[in-house]
Design an enzyme around this catalytic site. Sequence first.
Site, PDB file in Angstrom:
ATOM      1  N   ASN A 170      51.372  41.532  52.170  1.00  0.00           N
ATOM      2  CA  ASN A 170      51.010  40.257  51.561  1.00  0.00           C
ATOM      3  C   ASN A 170      49.520  40.041  51.772  1.00  0.00           C
ATOM      4  OD1 ASN A 170      51.362  37.618  50.372  1.00  0.00           O
ATOM      5  ND2 ASN A 170      51.221  36.748  52.440  1.00  0.00           N
TER       6      ASN A 170
ATOM      7  N   HIS B 272      46.757  36.905  52.240  1.00  0.00           N
ATOM      8  CA  HIS B 272      46.729  35.480  52.573  1.00  0.00           C
ATOM      9  C   HIS B 272      45.268  35.040  52.690  1.00  0.00           C
ATOM     10  CE1 HIS B 272      48.169  31.687  54.184  1.00  0.00           C
ATOM     11  NE2 HIS B 272      47.228  31.786  55.113  1.00  0.00           N
TER      12      HIS B 272
HETATM   13  C1  GAR Z   1      45.277  34.293  46.442  1.00  0.00           C
HETATM   14  O1  GAR Z   1      44.150  33.633  46.939  1.00  0.00           O
HETATM   15  C2  GAR Z   1      46.205  34.675  47.562  1.00  0.00           C
HETATM   16  O2  GAR Z   1      45.542  35.028  48.740  1.00  0.00           O
HETATM   17  C3  GAR Z   1      46.988  33.402  47.747  1.00  0.00           C
HETATM   18  O3  GAR Z   1      47.222  32.925  46.456  1.00  0.00           O
HETATM   19  C4  GAR Z   1      46.146  33.332  45.614  1.00  0.00           C
HETATM   20  C5  GAR Z   1      46.747  34.020  44.411  1.00  0.00           C
HETATM   21  O4  GAR Z   1      45.727  34.288  43.473  1.00  0.00           O
HETATM   22  N1  GAR Z   1      48.210  33.623  48.462  1.00  0.00           N
HETATM   23  C6  GAR Z   1      48.748  32.743  49.285  1.00  0.00           C
HETATM   24  O5  GAR Z   1      48.275  31.644  49.500  1.00  0.00           O
HETATM   25  C7  GAR Z   1      50.019  33.209  49.958  1.00  0.00           C
HETATM   26  N2  GAR Z   1      50.307  32.398  51.095  1.00  0.00           N
HETATM   27  P1  GAR Z   1      45.911  35.406  42.401  1.00  0.00           P
HETATM   28  O6  GAR Z   1      47.234  35.096  41.665  1.00  0.00           O
HETATM   29  O7  GAR Z   1      44.729  35.239  41.491  1.00  0.00           O
HETATM   30  O8  GAR Z   1      45.954  36.722  43.096  1.00  0.00           O
END
Ligand code: GAR
Length: 210
Positions: free
Chosen positions: A117, A119
């Site tokens: 994952n 984060h």
């Molecule tokens: C990213 O910043 C990722 O790190 C975060 O959601 C965003 C998704 O962006 N994930 C979390 O917060 C998980 N806990 P993306 O769809 O453009 O990759």
Amino acid sequence: MSPERRAVSIAGRPRVAILISGRGSNMAALIDAAPALGYEVALVFSNVVDAPGLAVAAAAGVATAALDHRGHGGRAAFDAKVDAILAAHDIRYVALAGYMRLLSDPFVAAWAGRMLNIHPSLLPSFTGLDTHARAIAAGCRVAGCTVHFVTGELDGGPIVAQAAVPVLEEDTAETLAARILAEEHRIYPLALAALCAGRLRIAGQRVLGG
Ligand code: GAR
């Protein structure tokens, strides 16, 4: 068949599924980097049927699947259907990329050591949501992102890779998020490639190799 004996493309590249819920910018970075880094993105799956990232994946020639998480009789039942989709696509590794679903224990167990994952914080600080605003409010001088193995503890699995950026006085949650996102796109493909190449070893809470 054991995971070791399948889930490799004709070219010998480990087959990866990316799970998304939204725009999929990390997904796009993982797809773009795949040819150079030795893994194959064989599937993009979303629990949001109109997630913008699905169209991006399809345009890149990657197979997509979507299943709304509502109405399956609970989290474990839904995850079992996701698992069946992954099996149908002969998937060996899973990369969560903005997949905004808590995972059931059986799903986590099935993919233990094979699921990463990303984060947007320097874990173990700021698990959960609103990480950028919370880092600013806490007065952090640096913030960043973490790639980690997925375990039953939310955002708590062994850490594979991290990148830090400065927190600037004029930062808003949005400007800080943009600076961190660029680092997410840089480190996630490298971490996934290390996993797919068998270079990572979990030792308790630590990851050795990379
Ligand atoms: C990213 O910043 C990722 O790190 C975060 O959601 C965003 C998704 O962006 N994930 C979390 O917060 C998980 N806990 P993306 O769809 O453009 O990759």
